[in-house]
Design a protein around this motif. Structure first.
Motif, mmCIF file in Angstrom:
data_model
loop_
_atom_site.group_PDB
_atom_site.id
_atom_site.type_symbol
_atom_site.label_atom_id
_atom_site.label_comp_id
_atom_site.label_asym_id
_atom_site.label_seq_id
_atom_site.Cartn_x
_atom_site.Cartn_y
_atom_site.Cartn_z
ATOM 1 N N THR A 49 0.699 -1.202 -0.170
ATOM 2 C CA THR A 49 0.171 0.115 0.172
ATOM 3 C C THR A 49 0.716 1.310 -0.004
ATOM 4 O OG1 THR A 49 -0.540 -0.071 2.318
ATOM 5 C CG2 THR A 49 -2.009 -1.135 1.058
ATOM 6 N N ARG A 50 1.984 1.291 0.772
ATOM 7 C CA ARG A 50 3.001 2.498 0.670
ATOM 8 C C ARG A 50 3.517 2.677 -0.839
ATOM 9 N NH1 ARG A 50 6.946 4.651 4.206
ATOM 10 N NH2 ARG A 50 6.507 6.300 3.043
ATOM 11 N N ILE B 51 3.951 5.196 -6.092
ATOM 12 C CA ILE B 51 3.720 5.146 -7.575
ATOM 13 C C ILE B 51 2.824 6.091 -8.044
ATOM 14 C CG2 ILE B 51 2.848 3.605 -9.447
ATOM 15 C CD1 ILE B 51 4.193 1.110 -7.901
ATOM 16 N N VAL B 52 1.618 6.197 -7.348
ATOM 17 C CA VAL B 52 0.716 7.289 -7.603
ATOM 18 C C VAL B 52 1.299 8.791 -7.591
ATOM 19 C CG1 VAL B 52 -1.677 8.383 -7.067
ATOM 20 C CG2 VAL B 52 -1.325 5.853 -7.179
ATOM 21 N N ALA B 53 2.183 9.014 -6.490
ATOM 22 C CA ALA B 53 2.607 10.274 -6.207
ATOM 23 C C ALA B 53 4.012 10.616 -7.308
ATOM 24 C CB ALA B 53 3.230 10.373 -4.996
ATOM 25 N N ALA C 181 -7.630 -3.410 3.141
ATOM 26 C CA ALA C 181 -6.825 -2.833 2.128
ATOM 27 C C ALA C 181 -7.340 -1.277 1.756
ATOM 28 C CB ALA C 181 -6.941 -3.816 0.937
ATOM 29 N N ARG C 182 -8.595 -1.151 1.761
ATOM 30 C CA ARG C 182 -8.981 0.262 1.512
ATOM 31 C C ARG C 182 -8.545 1.253 2.549
ATOM 32 N NH1 ARG C 182 -13.788 2.703 -0.911
ATOM 33 N NH2 ARG C 182 -14.437 4.477 0.482
ATOM 34 N N GLU C 183 -8.575 1.146 3.689
ATOM 35 C CA GLU C 183 -8.313 1.983 4.792
ATOM 36 C C GLU C 183 -6.622 1.915 4.558
ATOM 37 O OE1 GLU C 183 -8.468 0.199 8.834
ATOM 38 O OE2 GLU C 183 -7.873 1.962 9.572
ATOM 39 N N MET C 184 -5.951 0.850 4.333
ATOM 40 C CA MET C 184 -4.438 1.319 4.179
ATOM 41 C C MET C 184 -4.143 1.998 3.016
ATOM 42 S SD MET C 184 -3.288 -2.650 5.552
ATOM 43 C CE MET C 184 -1.635 -2.498 5.353
ATOM 44 N N VAL C 185 -4.753 1.731 2.096
ATOM 45 C CA VAL C 185 -4.504 2.413 0.722
ATOM 46 C C VAL C 185 -4.913 4.151 0.829
ATOM 47 C CG1 VAL C 185 -5.224 3.027 -1.769
ATOM 48 C CG2 VAL C 185 -4.543 0.585 -1.035
ATOM 49 N N ILE C 186 -6.092 4.309 1.346
ATOM 50 C CA ILE C 186 -6.549 5.749 1.645
ATOM 51 C C ILE C 186 -5.608 6.483 2.476
ATOM 52 C CG2 ILE C 186 -8.050 7.227 2.871
ATOM 53 C CD1 ILE C 186 -10.126 5.223 1.547
ATOM 54 N N THR C 187 -5.114 5.812 3.777
ATOM 55 C CA THR C 187 -4.001 6.322 4.649
ATOM 56 C C THR C 187 -2.784 6.688 3.844
ATOM 57 O OG1 THR C 187 -5.103 4.861 6.504
ATOM 58 C CG2 THR C 187 -2.945 6.083 6.847
ATOM 59 N N ASP C 188 -2.175 5.711 3.188
ATOM 60 C CA ASP C 188 -1.071 6.096 2.620
ATOM 61 C C ASP C 188 -0.958 6.948 1.311
ATOM 62 O OD1 ASP C 188 0.575 4.478 4.425
ATOM 63 O OD2 ASP C 188 0.223 2.639 3.408
ATOM 64 N N LEU C 189 -2.182 7.064 0.687
ATOM 65 C CA LEU C 189 -2.238 8.266 -0.301
ATOM 66 C C LEU C 189 -2.390 9.402 0.311
ATOM 67 C CD1 LEU C 189 -5.152 6.450 -2.712
ATOM 68 C CD2 LEU C 189 -2.706 6.857 -3.139
ATOM 69 N N LEU C 190 -3.062 9.623 1.287
ATOM 70 C CA LEU C 190 -3.261 10.730 2.153
ATOM 71 C C LEU C 190 -1.901 11.346 2.726
ATOM 72 C CD1 LEU C 190 -6.528 10.593 4.188
ATOM 73 C CD2 LEU C 190 -6.243 11.905 2.134
ATOM 74 N N HIS C 191 -1.074 10.364 3.081
ATOM 75 C CA HIS C 191 0.312 10.533 3.584
ATOM 76 C C HIS C 191 1.049 11.240 2.469
ATOM 77 C CE1 HIS C 191 3.779 10.071 6.156
ATOM 78 N NE2 HIS C 191 4.324 9.407 4.864
ATOM 79 N N GLY D 252 -0.037 13.055 0.143
ATOM 80 C CA GLY D 252 -0.523 14.342 -0.130
ATOM 81 C C GLY D 252 -1.508 14.365 -1.553
ATOM 82 N N ILE D 253 -2.104 13.216 -1.596
ATOM 83 C CA ILE D 253 -3.065 12.626 -3.078
ATOM 84 C C ILE D 253 -4.485 12.938 -2.427
ATOM 85 C CG2 ILE D 253 -3.589 10.987 -4.373
ATOM 86 C CD1 ILE D 253 -0.480 10.041 -4.139
ATOM 87 N N ASP D 254 -5.082 13.716 -3.192
ATOM 88 C CA ASP D 254 -6.510 13.972 -3.147
ATOM 89 C C ASP D 254 -7.171 12.673 -3.474
ATOM 90 O OD1 ASP D 254 -9.080 14.600 -3.115
ATOM 91 O OD2 ASP D 254 -9.070 15.641 -5.194
ATOM 92 N N VAL D 255 -7.732 11.856 -2.212
ATOM 93 C CA VAL D 255 -8.309 10.438 -2.756
ATOM 94 C C VAL D 255 -9.552 10.536 -3.506
ATOM 95 C CG1 VAL D 255 -7.098 9.154 -0.969
ATOM 96 C CG2 VAL D 255 -9.420 10.349 -0.327
ATOM 97 N N ALA D 256 -10.344 11.840 -3.414
ATOM 98 C CA ALA D 256 -11.695 11.870 -4.105
ATOM 99 C C ALA D 256 -11.700 11.492 -5.616
ATOM 100 C CB ALA D 256 -12.375 13.397 -3.666
ATOM 101 N N GLN D 257 -10.421 11.578 -6.028
ATOM 102 C CA GLN D 257 -10.498 11.575 -7.556
ATOM 103 C C GLN D 257 -10.436 10.162 -7.836
ATOM 104 O OE1 GLN D 257 -6.025 11.888 -9.184
ATOM 105 N NE2 GLN D 257 -5.719 12.210 -7.163
ATOM 106 N N PHE D 258 -10.354 9.200 -7.149
ATOM 107 C CA PHE D 258 -10.505 7.706 -7.095
ATOM 108 C C PHE D 258 -11.709 7.584 -6.469
ATOM 109 C CE2 PHE D 258 -6.021 8.437 -6.685
ATOM 110 C CZ PHE D 258 -5.388 8.075 -8.074
ATOM 111 N N GLY D 259 -12.667 8.085 -6.353
ATOM 112 C CA GLY D 259 -13.918 7.955 -5.665
ATOM 113 C C GLY D 259 -13.808 7.068 -4.315
ATOM 114 N N LEU D 260 -12.700 7.530 -3.629
ATOM 115 C CA LEU D 260 -12.642 6.885 -2.341
ATOM 116 C C LEU D 260 -13.086 7.926 -1.063
ATOM 117 C CD1 LEU D 260 -8.946 5.305 -3.000
ATOM 118 C CD2 LEU D 260 -11.192 4.109 -2.896
#
Ligand code: NAP
Ligand code: GDD
Length: 334
Positions: free
Chosen positions: A200-201, A206-208, A314-324, A326-334
């Motif tokens: 997840t990290r 990768i997304v960042a 998995a969702r909770e972990m992915v969201i936490t790591d995306l936010l870490h 600095g990624i806007d998770v709303a763009q993925f509908g999360l």
């Protein structure tokens, strides 16, 4: 007010257990290792900045390999419940550091038990963080309390030693001492070098645009993955039973590392196979092919059940790591 002492309080489980016990009105005491930078990131929200002794959480420097310190702490704190969670808990690292791992995992547990026994406080209840790793490649599936032990790495060998010491202290000295045989459990607080968090990290980075490849080892391994929050509840429930015993704690479902890649990359509509590369250094001298646990005994004895599914985790972990990142998770509908 009940007092609990936790070794390994700065780790994943220690942090969730401290939160749970505080929410139940306990005064929680924890042993932390002295390091050049204070390593209490997972629990510092339970204290004021710079504080070691808060109202409901009090920390002490110590190490489970230091018997005299453990005895001092038990005498000083006078806890009703002792949770021994301290460990060098990384299986692959235990192949590289077998002696250190055994000193902490095997002798550390025995030293904790001795400190409790020698305190003379026969009412103290003791929890030992045992693991599904004691079963190794057992050849029996699912694994329960009757499955023979077949430890397949130095960490697991140390945990088998500790398991039997706990059983012995129960039988020989009448200590209320339980082994929680917990299968893998994860969370956003999981250490970075365990496979779920590494995935997840890595995905978030990768997304960042901070990394492109994710090096992994054995993708075929299957684990019975639950959420740490559910599992610390089982620890506490075990300690509330009139008599002590050994209990398997597991979801009863097994998934492969590939499944976890699908669950996490799939959330963002990404194909993991274009990023994951194989690194032979990450393969273990012996790996356990599959764990799957049967926790019927715990479910019947005290009604424990896992609540959080692998997908939700998995969702909770992915969201936490995306936010870490600095990624806007709303763009993925999360
Ligand atoms: P973790 O995140 O690796 O935490 C281990 C804790 O032990 C950390 O607080 C660490 O301190 C501490 N520690 C290490 N060596 C120590 C020493 N010599 N003296 C005192 N403290 C020491 O592990 P976890 O995932 O929370 O797991 C908790 C326990 O459950 C461990 O015993 C583990 O083996 C066992 N277990 C875990 C799982 C799982 O899937 N998570 C499954 C079954 C059993 P630092 O923060 O200073 O490193
Ligand atoms: N760590 C890691 N890193 N594991 C990988 C990787 C990688 O890059 N690639 C594949 N894996 C595979 C491992 O070979 C293993 O089969 C599986 O993923 C899970 O590895 P870990 O997440 O490191 O956990 P573990 O199962 O070895 O050990 C954890 O669970 C035990 C309970 O069964 C730890 O928390 C232990 O302390 C715990 O006792």
């Amino acid at each position: 007010m009940k007092k609990a002492l936790i070794s390994g309080i700065s780790g994943q489980d220690g942090s969730y257990l401290a939160e749970l016990l505080i929410s139940k009105g306990y005064e929680v005491h924890g042993i932390v290792r002295r390091s050049s930078i204070l390593n209490i990131n997972r629990i510092d929200h339970l204290l004021q900045p710079g504080e070691m002794h808060g109202e409901s959480l009090k920390l002490y420097f110590g190490d489970v390999t230091d018997s005299s310190r453990l005895a001092d702490l038990i005498d000083r704190i006078e806890p009703e419940e002792v949770y021994n969670l301290a460990a060098q808990s990384h299986v692959n690292i235990s192949f590289h550091e077998p002696i250190h791992t055994s000193e902490v995992v095997a002798l550390g547990a025995l030293k904790m038990l001795e400190a409790v026994r020698k305190s003379g406080a026969s009412h103290i209840r003791f929890y030992q963080a045992t693991t599904s790793e004691v079963f190794g490649n057992a050849g029996v599936s699912p694994q329960d309390e009757h499955t023979p032990f077949h430890p397949d790495n130095p960490y697991a060998c140390g945990k088998v030693f500790a398991f039997h010491q706990v059983r012995l202290y129960r039988e020989a000295y009448g200590l209320h001492a339980s082994n929680g045989i917990l299968f893998n459990h994860e969370s956003p607080r999981r250490g970075d070098n365990f496979v779920t968090r590494k995935i997840t990290r890595g995905l978030a980075r990768i997304v960042a645009g901070r990394q492109n490849k994710l090096a992994l080892g054995n993708l075929d391994a299957r684990r019975d993955w639950g959420h740490a929050k559910d599992y610390v509840e089982a620890m506490w429930m075990m300690m509330q039973q009139a008599s002590s015993d050994d209990y398997v704690i597991a979801t009863g479902k097994s998934h492969s590392v590939r499944d976890f890649l699908d669950a996490s990359f799939g959330l963002l509509g990404l194909d993991w196979s274009t990023h994951v590369v194989s690194d032979p250094e990450l393969l273990r001298p012996v790996d356990v092919n599959e764990f799957i646990g049967d926790s019927s005994k715990a479910r019947q004895a005290f009604g424990w059940e896992p609540r959080i599914s692998l997908r939700e985790m998995a969702r909770e972990m992915v969201i936490t790591d995306l936010l870490h990142e600095g990624i806007d998770v709303a763009q993925f509908g999360l």
